[in-house]
Design a protein around this motif. Structure first.
Motif, PDB file in Angstrom:
ATOM      1  N   LEU A 180       0.765  -1.211   0.063  1.00 14.90           N
ATOM      2  CA  LEU A 180      -0.069  -0.014  -0.156  1.00 14.90           C
ATOM      3  C   LEU A 180       1.086   1.257   0.019  1.00 14.90           C
ATOM      4  O   LEU A 180       0.636   2.146  -0.788  1.00 14.90           O
ATOM      5  N   VAL A 181       1.987   0.980   0.765  1.00 15.66           N
ATOM      6  CA  VAL A 181       2.863   2.469   0.811  1.00 15.66           C
ATOM      7  C   VAL A 181       4.088   1.891   0.111  1.00 15.66           C
ATOM      8  O   VAL A 181       4.537   0.799   0.248  1.00 15.66           O
ATOM      9  N   PRO A 182       4.777   2.915  -0.727  1.00 11.45           N
ATOM     10  CA  PRO A 182       4.342   4.342  -0.775  1.00 11.45           C
ATOM     11  C   PRO A 182       3.648   4.878  -1.900  1.00 11.45           C
ATOM     12  O   PRO A 182       3.432   6.115  -1.724  1.00 11.45           O
ATOM     13  N   PHE A 183       3.202   3.818  -2.549  1.00  8.63           N
ATOM     14  CA  PHE A 183       2.537   4.346  -3.748  1.00  8.63           C
ATOM     15  C   PHE A 183       1.184   3.984  -3.997  1.00  8.63           C
ATOM     16  O   PHE A 183       0.138   4.659  -4.615  1.00  8.63           O
ATOM     17  N   ASN A 184       0.606   2.432  -3.830  1.00 11.85           N
ATOM     18  CA  ASN A 184      -0.379   2.044  -4.255  1.00 11.85           C
ATOM     19  C   ASN A 184      -1.792   2.714  -3.586  1.00 11.85           C
ATOM     20  O   ASN A 184      -2.750   2.223  -3.810  1.00 11.85           O
ATOM     21  N   TRP A 185      -1.485   3.401  -2.340  1.00  7.93           N
ATOM     22  CA  TRP A 185      -2.680   3.950  -1.704  1.00  7.93           C
ATOM     23  C   TRP A 185      -3.643   4.844  -2.778  1.00  7.93           C
ATOM     24  O   TRP A 185      -4.962   4.913  -2.440  1.00  7.93           O
ATOM     25  N   ARG A 186      -3.110   5.176  -3.818  1.00  9.22           N
ATOM     26  CA  ARG A 186      -3.726   6.017  -4.998  1.00  9.22           C
ATOM     27  C   ARG A 186      -5.197   5.385  -5.383  1.00  9.22           C
ATOM     28  O   ARG A 186      -6.082   5.942  -5.619  1.00  9.22           O
ATOM     29  N   GLY A 187      -4.996   4.053  -5.155  1.00  5.76           N
ATOM     30  CA  GLY A 187      -6.113   3.328  -5.660  1.00  5.76           C
ATOM     31  C   GLY A 187      -7.354   3.174  -4.748  1.00  5.76           C
ATOM     32  O   GLY A 187      -8.254   2.340  -5.323  1.00  5.76           O
ATOM     33  N   TRP A 188      -7.151   3.508  -3.562  1.00  8.07           N
ATOM     34  CA  TRP A 188      -8.114   3.383  -2.506  1.00  8.07           C
ATOM     35  C   TRP A 188      -8.615   4.655  -2.048  1.00  8.07           C
ATOM     36  O   TRP A 188      -7.964   5.724  -1.901  1.00  8.07           O
ATOM     37  N   TRP A 189     -10.167   4.521  -1.905  1.00  7.56           N
ATOM     38  CA  TRP A 189     -10.726   5.911  -1.814  1.00  7.56           C
ATOM     39  C   TRP A 189     -10.581   6.315  -0.420  1.00  7.56           C
ATOM     40  O   TRP A 189     -10.649   7.551  -0.176  1.00  7.56           O
ATOM     41  N   ASP A 190     -10.187   5.606   0.577  1.00  7.26           N
ATOM     42  CA  ASP A 190      -9.865   6.056   1.730  1.00  7.26           C
ATOM     43  C   ASP A 190      -8.638   7.158   1.953  1.00  7.26           C
ATOM     44  O   ASP A 190      -8.751   8.049   2.840  1.00  7.26           O
ATOM     45  N   TYR A 191      -7.718   6.926   1.016  1.00 10.48           N
ATOM     46  CA  TYR A 191      -6.682   7.667   0.990  1.00 10.48           C
ATOM     47  C   TYR A 191      -6.426   8.486  -0.147  1.00 10.48           C
ATOM     48  O   TYR A 191      -5.930   9.641  -0.230  1.00 10.48           O
ATOM     49  N   GLY A 192      -6.858   7.880  -1.511  1.00 12.48           N
ATOM     50  CA  GLY A 192      -6.355   8.513  -2.819  1.00 12.48           C
ATOM     51  C   GLY A 192      -7.787   9.031  -3.558  1.00 12.48           C
ATOM     52  O   GLY A 192      -8.838   8.833  -3.165  1.00 12.48           O
ATOM     53  N   THR A 193      -7.484   9.290  -4.660  1.00 14.70           N
ATOM     54  CA  THR A 193      -8.635  10.018  -5.473  1.00 14.70           C
ATOM     55  C   THR A 193      -8.516   9.654  -6.824  1.00 14.70           C
ATOM     56  O   THR A 193      -9.053  10.057  -7.819  1.00 14.70           O
ATOM     57  N   GLY A 194      -7.834   8.284  -7.104  1.00 15.34           N
ATOM     58  CA  GLY A 194      -7.713   7.425  -8.473  1.00 15.34           C
ATOM     59  C   GLY A 194      -7.041   8.368  -9.367  1.00 15.34           C
ATOM     60  O   GLY A 194      -6.214   9.173  -9.266  1.00 15.34           O
ATOM     61  N   ALA A 195      -7.342   7.889 -10.693  1.00 16.39           N
ATOM     62  CA  ALA A 195      -6.520   8.526 -11.858  1.00 16.39           C
ATOM     63  C   ALA A 195      -6.917  10.030 -11.928  1.00 16.39           C
ATOM     64  O   ALA A 195      -6.086  10.705 -12.371  1.00 16.39           O
ATOM     65  N   LEU A 196      -8.126  10.451 -11.713  1.00 12.52           N
ATOM     66  CA  LEU A 196      -8.612  11.673 -11.772  1.00 12.52           C
ATOM     67  C   LEU A 196      -7.715  12.633 -10.515  1.00 12.52           C
ATOM     68  O   LEU A 196      -7.398  13.629 -11.146  1.00 12.52           O
ATOM     69  N   GLY A 197      -7.581  12.204  -9.571  1.00 13.19           N
ATOM     70  CA  GLY A 197      -6.701  12.946  -8.661  1.00 13.19           C
ATOM     71  C   GLY A 197      -5.550  13.263  -9.146  1.00 13.19           C
ATOM     72  O   GLY A 197      -4.714  14.219  -8.855  1.00 13.19           O
ATOM     73  N   ASP A 198      -4.733  12.056  -9.629  1.00 10.90           N
ATOM     74  CA  ASP A 198      -3.674  12.039  -9.965  1.00 10.90           C
ATOM     75  C   ASP A 198      -2.988  12.837 -11.265  1.00 10.90           C
ATOM     76  O   ASP A 198      -2.224  13.562 -11.293  1.00 10.90           O
ATOM     77  N   MET A 199      -3.967  12.573 -12.243  1.00  5.52           N
ATOM     78  CA  MET A 199      -3.618  13.269 -13.571  1.00  5.52           C
ATOM     79  C   MET A 199      -4.733  14.598 -13.923  1.00  5.52           C
ATOM     80  O   MET A 199      -4.142  15.270 -14.908  1.00  5.52           O
ATOM     81  N   GLY A 200      -5.753  14.509 -13.438  1.00  5.59           N
ATOM     82  CA  GLY A 200      -6.744  15.458 -13.678  1.00  5.59           C
ATOM     83  C   GLY A 200      -6.200  16.896 -13.542  1.00  5.59           C
ATOM     84  O   GLY A 200      -6.496  17.908 -14.663  1.00  5.59           O
ATOM     85  N   CYS A 201      -5.563  17.136 -12.497  1.00  2.00           N
ATOM     86  CA  CYS A 201      -5.078  18.544 -12.415  1.00  2.00           C
ATOM     87  C   CYS A 201      -4.012  18.887 -13.549  1.00  2.00           C
ATOM     88  O   CYS A 201      -3.980  20.141 -13.672  1.00  2.00           O
ATOM     89  N   HIS A 202      -3.278  18.051 -13.857  1.00  2.00           N
ATOM     90  CA  HIS A 202      -2.258  18.180 -15.085  1.00  2.00           C
ATOM     91  C   HIS A 202      -3.046  18.376 -16.176  1.00  2.00           C
ATOM     92  O   HIS A 202      -2.391  19.171 -17.261  1.00  2.00           O
ATOM     93  N   LEU A 203      -3.972  17.739 -16.591  1.00  2.00           N
ATOM     94  CA  LEU A 203      -4.717  17.652 -17.852  1.00  2.00           C
ATOM     95  C   LEU A 203      -5.867  18.506 -18.236  1.00  2.00           C
ATOM     96  O   LEU A 203      -5.988  19.102 -19.196  1.00  2.00           O
ATOM     97  N   LEU A 204      -6.415  19.013 -17.025  1.00  2.00           N
ATOM     98  CA  LEU A 204      -7.679  19.973 -17.218  1.00  2.00           C
ATOM     99  C   LEU A 204      -7.216  21.372 -16.781  1.00  2.00           C
ATOM    100  O   LEU A 204      -8.141  22.223 -16.936  1.00  2.00           O
ATOM    101  N   GLU A 205      -6.114  21.526 -16.259  1.00  2.00           N
ATOM    102  CA  GLU A 205      -5.561  22.871 -16.043  1.00  2.00           C
ATOM    103  C   GLU A 205      -5.827  23.768 -17.300  1.00  2.00           C
ATOM    104  O   GLU A 205      -6.326  25.074 -17.450  1.00  2.00           O
ATOM    105  N   ALA A 206      -5.320  23.389 -18.498  1.00  2.00           N
ATOM    106  CA  ALA A 206      -5.282  24.358 -19.540  1.00  2.00           C
ATOM    107  C   ALA A 206      -6.643  24.512 -19.897  1.00  2.00           C
ATOM    108  O   ALA A 206      -6.996  25.753 -20.270  1.00  2.00           O
TER     109      ALA A 206
END
Length: 485
Positions: free
Chosen positions: A238-264
């Motif tokens: 789970l640590v240090p990276f795979n927490w991203r795929g669990w709702w208790d800790y992460g926000t999935g692919a949207l949380g990881d890449m959305g701010c990069h791709l939708l900022e423009a």
């Protein structure tokens, strides 16, 4: 001959300041706020930063601030000692803590700003605490784990008058500014539809929580890592990276890449808050006949459609499509059969009434379609560039902190990053809604959140036509933890 009293006083003062400066430098550089309050330029003209999260992305963030030549790393904080080891080695004079609360209690007077690069579920509580101390904050993307937190951070930045920046460094690239200039010049007409896509996740999603309890690494404070999240036994990987795929800790692919791709799209079209959202998700199979139901885990893929109201840059509403898990929109007919769409795995496409334009991750490498149009573009530069582009995102924040609140323009202050993050998290409401189960009168399981459009009441931060998902707008913190607002 005896010196006049006025000259004696001046000499004494110079000697005092010189002696004081030498003594202070022997310990560490004195924080700017100690020498003269917010906005005061210290003799060293450097910012003292406390870094929460010193490994992984935190390590590179801290190094980037230091590389600006205008910041010193005074304190490091991490719940996982081995992850922080490289930063501790790189900044041996920085005092190390495991608990950010202890660091804030003991050292608040000794630093000016805080960098936060921790799992998503910890961003808000750490950032709010820093701002309440009057500290400038840099927070990794996504800004927060849930919508309520994003709204709270946006308000806090204004209330406490501190300099803020989210870590979507592509916001400082030339690409979004070039696309704004092209759009304002009318090269693609009025944009009505945007597509953004990613090949993420590259971590496990759509899986059950492991039933195999594992020993907690001796150098990891698991309880502190969990923080606001519900208590669960430690599991491997789970640590240090795979927490991203669990709702208790992460926000999935949207949380990881959305701010990069939708900022423009947000900056080009002046988007702010969405009004409606709908989602479909990919499924996984536990065997060849039965699809899995794992509501604790983000799905392996999704397609979300958000609707934004007309802005001062558009003639009507804007539809934004988000796709992850390798799903991509149909290739534009103007793009050659072998031409790269976006950057291959990720990209953003603007569809206008007169044409189209696309970009890679971070809004980089903007191109008009067909690609032949890029050979002779004559549009004057309208927007100032950030020196260093994405790398300059860090220096921009450091310099803004030194100059003081409201004195320097930033690429992603919370006034911009907050609404952007909220829209991504609203998309996650729709994704999570597809997993909500109910039994009908016959005992058959139904999924009422699928195949519907969720309507958003922005003022009250709630979905008006499917109350089940509102539990995710503001999550309940574990006992003993509070946002403090």
């Amino acid at each position: 001959m005896k010196e006049p009293k006025k000259e004696q006083d001046a000499t004494s003062r110079r000697n005092f300041l010189k002696t004081t400066a030498i003594a202070a430098s022997a310990f560490m550089i004195v924080p700017r706020h100690v020498l003269g309050g917010r906005g005061f330029l210290a003799p060293s003209d450097r910012l003292i930063i406390a870094g929460i999260g010193a490994g992984g992305k935190g390590q590179s963030d801290i190094a980037s601030f230091y590389k600006s030549g205008k910041a010193d790393i005074g304190f490091l904080c991490d719940v996982h000692d081995s992850r922080a080891a490289n930063s501790v080695k790189a900044f041996p004079k920085a005092k190390y803590y495991r608990d950010y609360r202890e660091m804030f209690d003991k050292e608040a007077k000794n630093f000016d700003a805080v960098s936060i690069s921790t799992p998503d579920h910890s961003h808000a509580i750490q950032a709010i605490a820093a701002m309440q101390l009057g500290k400038h904050v840099y927070v990794q993307k996504p800004l927060t784990h849930d919508i309520y937190e994003a709204r709270a951070l946006t308000a806090a930045a204004d209330k406490y008058k501190v300099v803020t920046q989210m870590g979507n460094q592509g916001a400082s690239n030339d690409g979004p500014r070039i696309m704004k200039e092209w759009y304002d010049a009318g090269l693609i007409g009025d944009v009505h539809t945007v597509y953004a896509w990613t090949d993420r996740p590259v971590w496990p999603q759509g899986i059950p929580w492991s039933a195999n309890k594992a020993p907690i690494p001796p150098d990891l404070d698991w309880d502190l890592w969990l923080g606001t999240a519900p208590y669960k036994d430690f599991v491997n990987k789970l640590v240090p990276f795979n927490w991203r795929g669990w709702w208790d800790y992460g926000t999935g692919a949207l949380g990881d890449m959305g701010c990069h791709l939708l900022e423009a799209p947000f900056s080009v079209l002046n988007l702010k808050y969405a009004t409606e959202v709908q989602a479909s998700v990919g499924s996984v199979y536990v065997d060849e006949f039965k699809r899995g139901y794992f509501p604790e885990s983000c799905p392996p893929s999704s397609h979300v459609t958000l609707k934004f109201p007309k802005t001062n840059k558009t003639k009507g509403d804007i539809t934004v499509h988000w796709m992850d898990g390798g799903i991509q929109p149909e290739r534009p007919e103007e793009l050659g059969a072998n031409d790269t769409f976006g950057d291959g795995g990720n990209g953003t496409l603007f569809v206008g009434t007169k044409g189209k334009m696309m970009a890679s991750t971070y809004g980089a490498n903007p191109r008009l379609l067909p690609l032949s149009k890029n050979e002779n573009i004559k549009v004057a530069q309208k927007f100032a560039r950030v020196t260093g582009g994405a790398d300059g995102h860090y220096t921009q924040w450091v310099e803004a902190c030194i100059e003081g609140y409201g004195k320097k323009e930033l690429s992603s202050p919370f006034s911009i990053a907050g609404p952007l993050t909220e829209s991504l998290l609203m998309a996650n409401l729709a994704i999570r809604g597809t997993d909500i189960q109910r039994k009908n009168a016959e005992g058959k399981i139904k999924y009422p959140g699928r195949n519907i459009k969720l309507l958003w009441d922005n003022a009250n931060m709630r979905i008006t036509n499917f109350d089940d998902v509102n539990q995710f707008v503001k999550r309940e913190y574990r006992k003993g933890w509070s946002l403090g607002v």
